[in-house]
Write an enzyme that holds these catalytic residues in place. Sequence first.
Site, PDB file in Angstrom:
ATOM      1  N   CYS A   2       0.819  -1.219   0.000  1.00 46.60           N
ATOM      2  CA  CYS A   2       0.000   0.000   0.000  1.00 46.60           C
ATOM      3  C   CYS A   2       0.848   1.263   0.000  1.00 46.60           C
ATOM      4  O   CYS A   2       1.924   1.308   0.578  1.00 46.60           O
ATOM      5  CB  CYS A   2      -0.879   0.036   1.240  1.00 46.60           C
ATOM      6  N   ARG A  27       5.491  -0.052  -5.762  1.00 43.11           N
ATOM      7  CA  ARG A  27       5.393  -0.820  -4.520  1.00 43.11           C
ATOM      8  C   ARG A  27       4.469  -2.019  -4.670  1.00 43.11           C
ATOM      9  O   ARG A  27       4.513  -2.938  -3.857  1.00 43.11           O
ATOM     10  CB  ARG A  27       4.870   0.074  -3.391  1.00 43.11           C
ATOM     11  N   TRP A  74      -2.927  -2.769  -1.457  1.00 47.25           N
ATOM     12  CA  TRP A  74      -2.498  -4.136  -1.708  1.00 47.25           C
ATOM     13  C   TRP A  74      -3.279  -4.978  -0.690  1.00 47.25           C
ATOM     14  O   TRP A  74      -3.047  -4.888   0.512  1.00 47.25           O
ATOM     15  CB  TRP A  74      -0.994  -4.238  -1.481  1.00 47.25           C
ATOM     16  N   ASN A 100      -2.144   2.303   5.703  1.00 51.46           N
ATOM     17  CA  ASN A 100      -1.244   1.176   5.410  1.00 51.46           C
ATOM     18  C   ASN A 100      -1.042   0.413   6.712  1.00 51.46           C
ATOM     19  O   ASN A 100      -0.887   1.041   7.761  1.00 51.46           O
ATOM     20  CB  ASN A 100       0.139   1.673   4.967  1.00 51.46           C
ATOM     21  N   GLY A 101      -0.985  -0.897   6.640  1.00 45.99           N
ATOM     22  CA  GLY A 101      -0.764  -1.678   7.866  1.00 45.99           C
ATOM     23  C   GLY A 101      -1.959  -2.563   8.157  1.00 45.99           C
ATOM     24  O   GLY A 101      -2.837  -2.753   7.308  1.00 45.99           O
ATOM     25  N   GLU A 483      18.091 -17.681  -5.839  1.00 45.62           N
ATOM     26  CA  GLU A 483      17.724 -16.332  -6.265  1.00 45.62           C
ATOM     27  C   GLU A 483      17.289 -16.317  -7.737  1.00 45.62           C
ATOM     28  O   GLU A 483      16.331 -15.632  -8.101  1.00 45.62           O
ATOM     29  CB  GLU A 483      18.911 -15.387  -6.013  1.00 45.62           C
ATOM     30  N   LYS A 487      13.628 -15.078  -9.026  1.00 45.06           N
ATOM     31  CA  LYS A 487      13.393 -14.050 -10.054  1.00 45.06           C
ATOM     32  C   LYS A 487      12.400 -14.547 -11.080  1.00 45.06           C
ATOM     33  O   LYS A 487      11.474 -13.845 -11.468  1.00 45.06           O
ATOM     34  CB  LYS A 487      14.684 -13.668 -10.785  1.00 45.06           C
ATOM     35  N   GLU A 490       8.815 -14.866  -9.647  1.00 46.26           N
ATOM     36  CA  GLU A 490       8.231 -13.558  -9.303  1.00 46.26           C
ATOM     37  C   GLU A 490       7.637 -12.859 -10.514  1.00 46.26           C
ATOM     38  O   GLU A 490       6.550 -12.297 -10.428  1.00 46.26           O
ATOM     39  CB  GLU A 490       9.321 -12.622  -8.739  1.00 46.26           C
ATOM     40  N   HIS A 506      17.729 -36.405  -4.392  1.00 46.64           N
ATOM     41  CA  HIS A 506      16.826 -36.799  -3.310  1.00 46.64           C
ATOM     42  C   HIS A 506      15.406 -36.288  -3.519  1.00 46.64           C
ATOM     43  O   HIS A 506      14.700 -36.022  -2.553  1.00 46.64           O
ATOM     44  CB  HIS A 506      17.398 -36.318  -1.970  1.00 46.64           C
ATOM     45  N   LYS A 605       6.675  -4.337  -3.464  1.00 53.67           N
ATOM     46  CA  LYS A 605       8.094  -3.982  -3.339  1.00 53.67           C
ATOM     47  C   LYS A 605       8.521  -3.946  -1.890  1.00 53.67           C
ATOM     48  O   LYS A 605       9.600  -4.375  -1.523  1.00 53.67           O
ATOM     49  CB  LYS A 605       8.317  -2.603  -3.988  1.00 53.67           C
TER      50      LYS A 605
HETATM   51  C1  G6P Z   1       9.445  -8.228  -1.103  1.00 56.38           C
HETATM   52  C2  G6P Z   1      10.103  -7.838  -2.410  1.00 56.38           C
HETATM   53  C3  G6P Z   1      11.384  -8.624  -2.590  1.00 56.38           C
HETATM   54  C4  G6P Z   1      12.291  -8.410  -1.407  1.00 56.38           C
HETATM   55  C5  G6P Z   1      11.603  -8.756  -0.083  1.00 56.38           C
HETATM   56  C6  G6P Z   1      12.422  -8.268   1.103  1.00 56.38           C
HETATM   57  O1  G6P Z   1       9.002  -9.533  -1.190  1.00 56.38           O
HETATM   58  O2  G6P Z   1       9.235  -8.071  -3.493  1.00 56.38           O
HETATM   59  O3  G6P Z   1      12.039  -8.194  -3.767  1.00 56.38           O
HETATM   60  O4  G6P Z   1      13.435  -9.192  -1.540  1.00 56.38           O
HETATM   61  O5  G6P Z   1      10.350  -8.080  -0.009  1.00 56.38           O
HETATM   62  O6  G6P Z   1      12.473  -6.871   1.063  1.00 56.38           O
HETATM   63  P1  G6P Z   1      13.576  -5.980   1.715  1.00 56.38           P
HETATM   64  O7  G6P Z   1      13.189  -4.580   1.342  1.00 56.38           O
HETATM   65  O8  G6P Z   1      13.493  -6.194   3.202  1.00 56.38           O
HETATM   66  O9  G6P Z   1      14.895  -6.380   1.183  1.00 56.38           O
END
Ligand code: G6P
Length: 610
Positions: A2, A27, A74, A100-101, A483, A487, A490, A506, A605
Amino acid sequence: MCGIVGYIGNREARPILMNGLKRLEYRGYDSAGIAILWDNKINVTKQVGKINVLEGELNGSKIPGNLGIAHTRWATHGEPTQVNAHPHSDCTGNIVLVHNGIIENYNTLKQMLIEKGHKIRTETDTEILVHLIEEFYQNGTSFEESFRLALNEVEGTYGLALITKYEPDKLFCARNGSPLVVGIGEGEYFLGSDAAAIISHTRNVFYLEDGEIAVIGRDGFVTKTIENQLIRKKIEKINFDLERIEKAGYQHFMLKEIYEQPNTVADAMRGRLIEEEGVAKLGGLTPILHNVLRARKIFITACGTSYHAGLIGEYMLEEYCRIPVEVEYASEFRYRDPIIEDDNLVVVISQSGETADTLAALREAKRKGTTVMGLVNVVGSSIARETHGGTYIHAGPEIGVASTKAFTSQVTALTLLTVMIARTKTMSAEEGRQIVKEMKALPGKVEQALKTDSVVKEIAAEFQDKRNFLYLGRGYNYPVALEGALKLKEISYIHAEGYPAAEMKHGPIALIDEDMPVVVIATQDSTYEKIVSNIEEVKARRGRVIAVVSEGDHNLDNLVDYTIPIPMTLNLLQPIVSIIPLQLLAYHIALLRGCDVDQPRNLAKSVTVE
Ligand code: G6P
């Protein structure tokens, strides 16, 4: 996650608010709304979907008021529908707020408010708060006091902005666990849940802290705690450029950020390496240096991509500093009651510095009396402010929801930390010099790795329709496999799993057939021979292999389907180079599949709820 924007001044609020919302789009959100006080009435418009849908809805309506609030939502409580979108209003429509929250005790409050006759229209926790304020106000309390008293009844987290017909020249806001920044102009004020929303108007800001309220007029503001203690805020200057949060000619923020990495990796180490002595200096750790250097155990806690950087940190800190390291998702760490001793160090890693679980893990660690350091990107963020000391990774604003440049900068910063600690232990000056020298060569190697773009594009075209991907790596490249898989899932919504290559036997091996692309990071390091055997195992089951290999290594040419050659470096630095083609692969596949690369569905984000 949000986003909040607010404005009070003498200009028309609408374009300022809409512009702010657009700056917060990165975000992640699923609906948006705006409320403007005009002609003695609060006009609320909200819509599901992107900001331009809201814009379309507003076209043609004249609301030239100069006090307003806006929000991108969101969904947490209640589906992403128009009704559930913010702003939310009380029964009369005279009090309107965005939030937000999460209000945790909203169910109890809801029952009480329904019994008192309030009409609740949405499934959200937020709406309860606005009725609660109304309830206090109806009982004859002043508006400002009603706002404060209601906040005292609320359990949970909030960053909120409110306007009301009862105080037509004031913008109300409050924070508990969800960031808010107030920008100061000439006879006008701007509110944002992050600086990106307001930076095109002013650089002079103050941040609200948890438990603080601001009541803002055109000519000044009052700040106090929710316990009614007046407080003075320190005015700070934000110093990042607007161009740095724009696309600079790239099709997407994610691509721009991938291509920024030669510079951002250099920025993460700038001024921090002393080549002759083979050491690293991290100024932000000065106040806690003693505790950092004498730590007998290190915990690293983070979420998402930052967690993967933490795993690489574990490998390097244990190898070079010989200190036991435990890496844990912040969401587990905060509730698990981990055994932390006084002489331990907790490292929290966060790009945004606002992730709710990471922030809570940091507070938990502090409560246990240990030293907490941060590895953070966003300057002045909550995590940066609450840690005892820390290191900024200096990657600049990261807008693409899928984190890229923050990851390589986090790993760079972890290497600096490793060298700094290791040199006070058993690492020789010679070994330190060698690492420092290789670090300085990294931006060039990242640049080189970006040149794999054209081969990666071809691979993306061939595999874009696959439903599953497996990513394999060993040693330092194992977290890179995690990672790389993250990616892909996501932004392209393809199921992808990262695995330590040997562990494939395994379980995941059962999935392998000619429809299963397997991305293997097979650079030449101490586990090279082993990973070649793992590739053989995949090929024996007709799996399709895409191998990231060291430049000049042609051993695999006849064994795998595609090779992506990248420059070699020291093992501990290799992830910074080997992640590059995997970021590009995810990007190109998502693009070919028509996905919204910068704002993938359901993701945010900055995850400011737990
Ligand atoms: C969200 C974002 C990710 C990020 C994660 C942790 O899921 O989409 O890209 O890695 O939060 O965020 P931070 O800001 O704490 O690194």
